[in-house]
Write a protein that holds these residues in place. Structure first.
Motif, PDB file in Angstrom:
ATOM      1  N   VAL A 207       0.864  -1.175   0.000  1.00 44.71           N
ATOM      2  CA  VAL A 207       0.000   0.000   0.000  1.00 44.71           C
ATOM      3  C   VAL A 207       0.906   1.231   0.000  1.00 44.71           C
ATOM      4  CG1 VAL A 207      -1.782   1.296   1.244  1.00 44.71           C
ATOM      5  CG2 VAL A 207      -1.834  -1.216   1.239  1.00 44.71           C
ATOM      6  N   LYS A 208       0.690   2.129  -0.927  1.00 46.10           N
ATOM      7  CA  LYS A 208       1.552   3.297  -1.038  1.00 46.10           C
ATOM      8  C   LYS A 208       1.329   4.252   0.137  1.00 46.10           C
ATOM      9  CE  LYS A 208       1.418   3.305  -6.114  1.00 46.10           C
ATOM     10  NZ  LYS A 208       0.938   4.065  -7.298  1.00 46.10           N
ATOM     11  N   PRO A 209       2.382   4.953   0.566  1.00 49.89           N
ATOM     12  CA  PRO A 209       2.187   5.999   1.572  1.00 49.89           C
ATOM     13  C   PRO A 209       1.128   6.995   1.116  1.00 49.89           C
ATOM     14  CG  PRO A 209       4.529   5.590   1.221  1.00 49.89           C
ATOM     15  CD  PRO A 209       3.798   4.814   0.166  1.00 49.89           C
ATOM     16  N   GLY A 210       0.293   7.431   2.051  1.00 48.96           N
ATOM     17  CA  GLY A 210      -0.727   8.415   1.709  1.00 48.96           C
ATOM     18  C   GLY A 210      -1.838   7.872   0.845  1.00 48.96           C
ATOM     19  N   HIS A 211      -2.021   6.549   0.839  1.00 49.82           N
ATOM     20  CA  HIS A 211      -3.061   5.920   0.022  1.00 49.82           C
ATOM     21  C   HIS A 211      -3.962   5.029   0.867  1.00 49.82           C
ATOM     22  CE1 HIS A 211      -0.606   7.222  -3.354  1.00 49.82           C
ATOM     23  NE2 HIS A 211      -1.518   6.781  -4.208  1.00 49.82           N
ATOM     24  N   ILE A 212      -5.161   4.823   0.368  1.00 51.04           N
ATOM     25  CA  ILE A 212      -6.086   3.852   0.926  1.00 51.04           C
ATOM     26  C   ILE A 212      -6.572   2.996  -0.239  1.00 51.04           C
ATOM     27  CG2 ILE A 212      -8.077   5.415   0.779  1.00 51.04           C
ATOM     28  CD1 ILE A 212      -9.056   4.165   3.456  1.00 51.04           C
ATOM     29  N   VAL A 213      -6.625   1.687  -0.030  1.00 49.73           N
ATOM     30  CA  VAL A 213      -7.020   0.755  -1.093  1.00 49.73           C
ATOM     31  C   VAL A 213      -8.391   0.185  -0.752  1.00 49.73           C
ATOM     32  CG1 VAL A 213      -6.433  -1.361  -2.330  1.00 49.73           C
ATOM     33  CG2 VAL A 213      -4.609   0.195  -1.571  1.00 49.73           C
ATOM     34  N   ARG A 214      -9.330   0.361  -1.661  1.00 48.52           N
ATOM     35  CA  ARG A 214     -10.681  -0.187  -1.497  1.00 48.52           C
ATOM     36  C   ARG A 214     -10.727  -1.561  -2.171  1.00 48.52           C
ATOM     37  NH1 ARG A 214     -16.338   2.281  -1.803  1.00 48.52           N
ATOM     38  NH2 ARG A 214     -17.670   0.521  -2.409  1.00 48.52           N
ATOM     39  N   CYS A 215     -11.102  -2.579  -1.403  1.00 46.27           N
ATOM     40  CA  CYS A 215     -11.198  -3.942  -1.916  1.00 46.27           C
ATOM     41  C   CYS A 215     -12.657  -4.396  -1.831  1.00 46.27           C
ATOM     42  CB  CYS A 215     -10.314  -4.897  -1.115  1.00 46.27           C
ATOM     43  SG  CYS A 215      -8.570  -4.421  -1.041  1.00 46.27           S
ATOM     44  N   ASP A 216     -13.245  -4.629  -2.998  1.00 47.44           N
ATOM     45  CA  ASP A 216     -14.628  -5.099  -3.045  1.00 47.44           C
ATOM     46  C   ASP A 216     -14.745  -6.141  -4.150  1.00 47.44           C
ATOM     47  OD1 ASP A 216     -14.652  -3.636  -5.420  1.00 47.44           O
ATOM     48  OD2 ASP A 216     -15.624  -1.905  -4.499  1.00 47.44           O
ATOM     49  N   ARG A 217     -15.947  -6.484  -4.547  1.00 52.58           N
ATOM     50  CA  ARG A 217     -16.124  -7.552  -5.535  1.00 52.58           C
ATOM     51  C   ARG A 217     -15.569  -7.187  -6.908  1.00 52.58           C
ATOM     52  NH1 ARG A 217     -19.448 -11.707  -3.844  1.00 52.58           N
ATOM     53  NH2 ARG A 217     -20.519 -11.338  -1.845  1.00 52.58           N
ATOM     54  N   ARG A 218     -15.283  -5.907  -7.113  1.00 49.84           N
ATOM     55  CA  ARG A 218     -14.720  -5.481  -8.397  1.00 49.84           C
ATOM     56  C   ARG A 218     -13.196  -5.519  -8.404  1.00 49.84           C
ATOM     57  NH1 ARG A 218     -17.150   0.310  -8.806  1.00 49.84           N
ATOM     58  NH2 ARG A 218     -16.580   0.147  -6.595  1.00 49.84           N
ATOM     59  N   GLY A 219     -12.587  -5.794  -7.242  1.00 55.19           N
ATOM     60  CA  GLY A 219     -11.141  -5.853  -7.153  1.00 55.19           C
ATOM     61  C   GLY A 219     -10.590  -4.832  -6.183  1.00 55.19           C
ATOM     62  N   ALA A 220      -9.301  -4.533  -6.302  1.00 56.18           N
ATOM     63  CA  ALA A 220      -8.615  -3.574  -5.429  1.00 56.18           C
ATOM     64  C   ALA A 220      -8.370  -2.278  -6.184  1.00 56.18           C
ATOM     65  CB  ALA A 220      -7.304  -4.158  -4.932  1.00 56.18           C
ATOM     66  N   HIS A 221      -8.718  -1.145  -5.556  1.00 57.77           N
ATOM     67  CA  HIS A 221      -8.645   0.156  -6.217  1.00 57.77           C
ATOM     68  C   HIS A 221      -7.947   1.150  -5.293  1.00 57.77           C
ATOM     69  CE1 HIS A 221     -11.782  -1.697  -8.697  1.00 57.77           C
ATOM     70  NE2 HIS A 221     -12.356  -2.009  -7.551  1.00 57.77           N
ATOM     71  N   GLU A 222      -6.816   1.709  -5.756  1.00 59.33           N
ATOM     72  CA  GLU A 222      -6.061   2.667  -4.962  1.00 59.33           C
ATOM     73  C   GLU A 222      -6.685   4.057  -5.004  1.00 59.33           C
ATOM     74  OE1 GLU A 222      -1.414   1.180  -5.259  1.00 59.33           O
ATOM     75  OE2 GLU A 222      -2.129   2.821  -6.524  1.00 59.33           O
ATOM     76  N   GLN A 223      -6.641   4.733  -3.865  1.00 66.09           N
ATOM     77  CA  GLN A 223      -7.060   6.130  -3.800  1.00 66.09           C
ATOM     78  C   GLN A 223      -6.011   6.908  -3.004  1.00 66.09           C
ATOM     79  OE1 GLN A 223     -11.052   6.467  -2.210  1.00 66.09           O
ATOM     80  NE2 GLN A 223     -11.673   4.570  -3.119  1.00 66.09           N
ATOM     81  N   ARG A 224      -5.508   7.994  -3.565  1.00 67.47           N
ATOM     82  CA  ARG A 224      -4.578   8.845  -2.819  1.00 67.47           C
ATOM     83  C   ARG A 224      -5.369   9.802  -1.940  1.00 67.47           C
ATOM     84  NH1 ARG A 224       0.664  10.964  -3.525  1.00 67.47           N
ATOM     85  NH2 ARG A 224       0.899  10.055  -5.603  1.00 67.47           N
ATOM     86  N   TYR A 225      -4.966   9.914  -0.681  1.00 68.23           N
ATOM     87  CA  TYR A 225      -5.630  10.871   0.202  1.00 68.23           C
ATOM     88  C   TYR A 225      -4.691  11.970   0.693  1.00 68.23           C
ATOM     89  CZ  TYR A 225      -3.453   8.589   4.279  1.00 68.23           C
ATOM     90  OH  TYR A 225      -2.554   8.087   5.186  1.00 68.23           O
ATOM     91  N   TRP A 226      -3.370  11.810   0.455  1.00 65.17           N
ATOM     92  CA  TRP A 226      -2.431  12.849   0.899  1.00 65.17           C
ATOM     93  C   TRP A 226      -1.232  12.889  -0.038  1.00 65.17           C
ATOM     94  CZ3 TRP A 226       2.751  12.962   2.190  1.00 65.17           C
ATOM     95  CH2 TRP A 226       3.218  14.167   2.750  1.00 65.17           C
TER      96      TRP A 226
END
Length: 611
Positions: A207-226
């Motif tokens: 998991v990248k620094p400053g990121h949150i990864v959403r894992c659901d039935r569609r797969g894993a999706h990175e989101q940067r928050y900082w």
């Protein structure tokens, strides 16, 4: 500090795999020696190993939050690290109607997610990683702090994702293989060039620094928050100095809170000395005992020390100056050079990948001794990166290298590679590509040119490539001893502010980190305030050097050595015979001890090389 493990699978009934997740968590027992737990549901199982630091009696994990009306579980989390501003957040959440059963930051994290959803992570100041399962939404959130102080790995599977604080936890699932490709070998053969998100092993991601990864039935999706954002710096110098003091003081004051013994690591440099002074002042203001401090030195260093680009002077005289000035309760840890090679495999198991030789072992041995007395220690990591402490910062203003600055002077990187490997791996070309990729990420300031433009690039490279290398080393060596090391200079609020301060202001008084020195000069002896940068001590004792040469000679002669399929025997023999281990202007970690770790890694982890 704790360890996280877990497995989300949309096709398996994970209640029947809780034992597997328990086994995954058990590999992290050194990170969390104070307790273990597993929570499972049809789609997911979460594991945890706890290092008890806050509300020792009531912080068992995984921890769930329940609905107020029917007491049903709404979310559950496995959390590692500390949210340093959790007391402030707890007050805010209490005013919004949330009620708390414990005094932990873990419960505050759960309440924050209940109140603000995934955007809660933007409100946290600290060093953390967590896996949070939203039961109603059937969504897993994998989050990591802004600077990446705490690690979190994951491997996408055909029907889900497996995750943990260290690669070893993922391997214990039986679903993730230890494989490395050419890009992973770049990280093995070089230092501080790893791309954010890479994990050395081709089978997993970090998991990248400053990121949150959403894992659901569609797969894993990175989101940067900082991320750092560029803007003109409008404060004058006195205001800037005062603001740095305020932000650093707040970070240290938040971080001296613990329900277990706490101290500070002290080298006698401006970074650790500033943290020590502020920490000692915070404890004194609270009416608590004097701060405990610890330093490291090598036996015989007084006779064998020689200055180089990163080591200007021995630490001991400056450590004593700080101790005498502040009245801390100090202990010096003396490392015997012979132990450096003996414990090399220990540090390899802590990292799961080849490290940096004696630099790892000496830090591990320091932390092992500190852990006999403390559970939490403050450290000065991050100051050089945010304020410009390394010698290559100044060098880049005079003669820009158009490369990773710490790599200046490195000649033929490929010389150490075997003839079989060279057609598949050109280290110079791959590093150049990584450098160009990093430059493309820099948040530019419109109109910035010349030295100011280049220094913004250098600071970005430092924060996103070199600092993660240091933080990873710090985390693994400390957590292998069950020691939580807190790093106030990595408070993202401080980094945000300093990012836009011009280079000339950061170098007040024409000295590296002059801005930081000005911000704390009233707290420390003058000789410490003006001491030039000197890096962490390295082992150069003749007994250690001879033992490494002998071990490398044996490895070269071993027909069963897996490392010799990747390494060039002629180059290694020349290094052994010529006693020339180093390559570059800024003395990067020597090659021979790293070659030995490469051999142990390939054997112990049964790594498959895929080219």
């Amino acid at each position: 500090m704790c360890g996280i493990a877990g497995w989300l699978d949309w096709q398996r009934d994970m209640t029947g795999h809780a034992a597997v997740v328990s086994r995954m968590a058990e590999t992290l027992a050194l990170r969390g020696p104070d307790g273990a737990g597993v929570w499972s549901a049809p789609r997911i199982a979460l594991g945890h190993r706890r290092l008890a630091v806050i509300d020792v009696d009531h912080g068992h994990q995984p921890m769930a939050v329940r609905a107020t009306d029917d007491d049903r579980e709404q979310a559950v989390v496995s959390f590692s690290g500390e949210i340093h501003n959790f007391r402030e957040l707890r007050t805010e959440l209490t005013a919004k109607g949330h009620r708390f059963r414990t005094g932990t930051d873990t419960e505050v994290l759960l309440a924050a997610h209940r109140e603000w959803g995934e955007t809660a992570v933007t409100r946290f100041a600290g060093m953390f990683a967590y896996a949070l399962w939203d039961i109603a939404q059937e969504t897993l959130w994998l989050a990591r702090d802004p600077l990446g102080v705490k690690p979190l790995y994951y491997a996408e599977q055909p029907s889900g994702v497996i995750f943990g604080s260290e690669p070893k936890a993922l391997f214990a699932s039986g679903q993730v293989a230890a494989e490395v490709d050419a890009e992973g070998l770049v990280d093995v053969f070089t230092v501080a060039a790893k791309r954010p998100g890479d994990a050395v092993f081709r089978t997993m991601r970090e998991v990248k620094p400053g990121h949150i990864v959403r894992c659901d039935r569609r797969g894993a999706h990175e989101q940067r928050y900082w991320q750092v954002r560029s803007a003109p710096h409008e404060d004058d110098i006195p205001t800037t100095v005062a603001r740095v003091r305020e932000l650093l003081g707040r970070a240290v004051t938040e971080q001296v809170h613990a329900d277990v013994p706490l101290g500070a690591l002290l080298s006698g440099g401006i970074d650790s000395s500033a943290i020590t002074a502020l920490g000692a002042g915070a404890l004194s203001a609270a009416g608590l005992d004097p701060l405990a401090t610890y330093s490291v030195d090598f036996a015989g260093s007084e006779e064998e020390f020689s200055a180089d680009a990163l080591h200007d002077s021995r630490d001991a005289p400056f450590v004593q100056a700080v101790v005498g000035h502040l009245g801390t309760k100090h202990t010096e840890v003396l490392v015997e050079p012979a132990a450096l090679l003996e414990e090399s495999r220990t540090t390899l198991r802590a990292r799961d990948v080849p490290g940096v030789g004696d630099l790892d072992v000496s830090l591990y041995l320091l932390f092992r001794e500190v852990r006999r007395h403390l559970t939490v220690a403050l450290s000065g990591e991050g100051a050089d990166d945010a304020f410009g402490g390394y010698p290559w910062f100044l060098s880049e203003t005079k003669q820009p290298t158009d490369n990773f600055p710490w790599s200046a002077g490195v000649q033929d990187r490929n010389a150490v590679l075997s003839a079989q490997l060279r057609p598949h791996l050109d280290l110079h070309a791959r590093l150049d590509a990584r450098y160009r990729e990093a430059l493309s990420e820099v948040p530019r300031l419109e109109g910035e040119t010349g030295t100011d433009r280049r220094m913004r690039e250098v600071y970005y490279l430092q924060l996103t490539r070199f600092l993660p290398f240091l933080l990873d080393r710090k985390d693994r060596m400390s957590m292998a001893n069950g020691l939580e090391v807190r790093v106030p200079f990595c408070d993202h609020r401080l980094v945000d502010y300093v990012w836009n301060v011009p280079w000339q202001v950061k170098r007040l008084g024409d000295q590296e980190k002059g801005l930081l020195r000005s911000a704390v000069e009233d707290l420390l002896p003058a000789e410490v305030v003006h001491r030039p940068k000197s890096g962490f001590p390295v082992g150069k004792g003749s007994a250690y050097l001879d033992s490494v040469r002998a071990a490398v000679s044996d490895m070269i002669s071993d027909s069963g050595s897996p490392a010799m399929e990747l390494l060039d025997a002629t180059t290694l023999r020349a290094m052994v015979d010529n006693k020339d281990w180093f390559n570059g202007s800024f003395t990067p970690p020597p090659i021979l001890p790293r070659a030995l770790q490469l051999d142990s890694w390939l054997r112990d982890y049964q790594v498959r090389v895929v080219l």
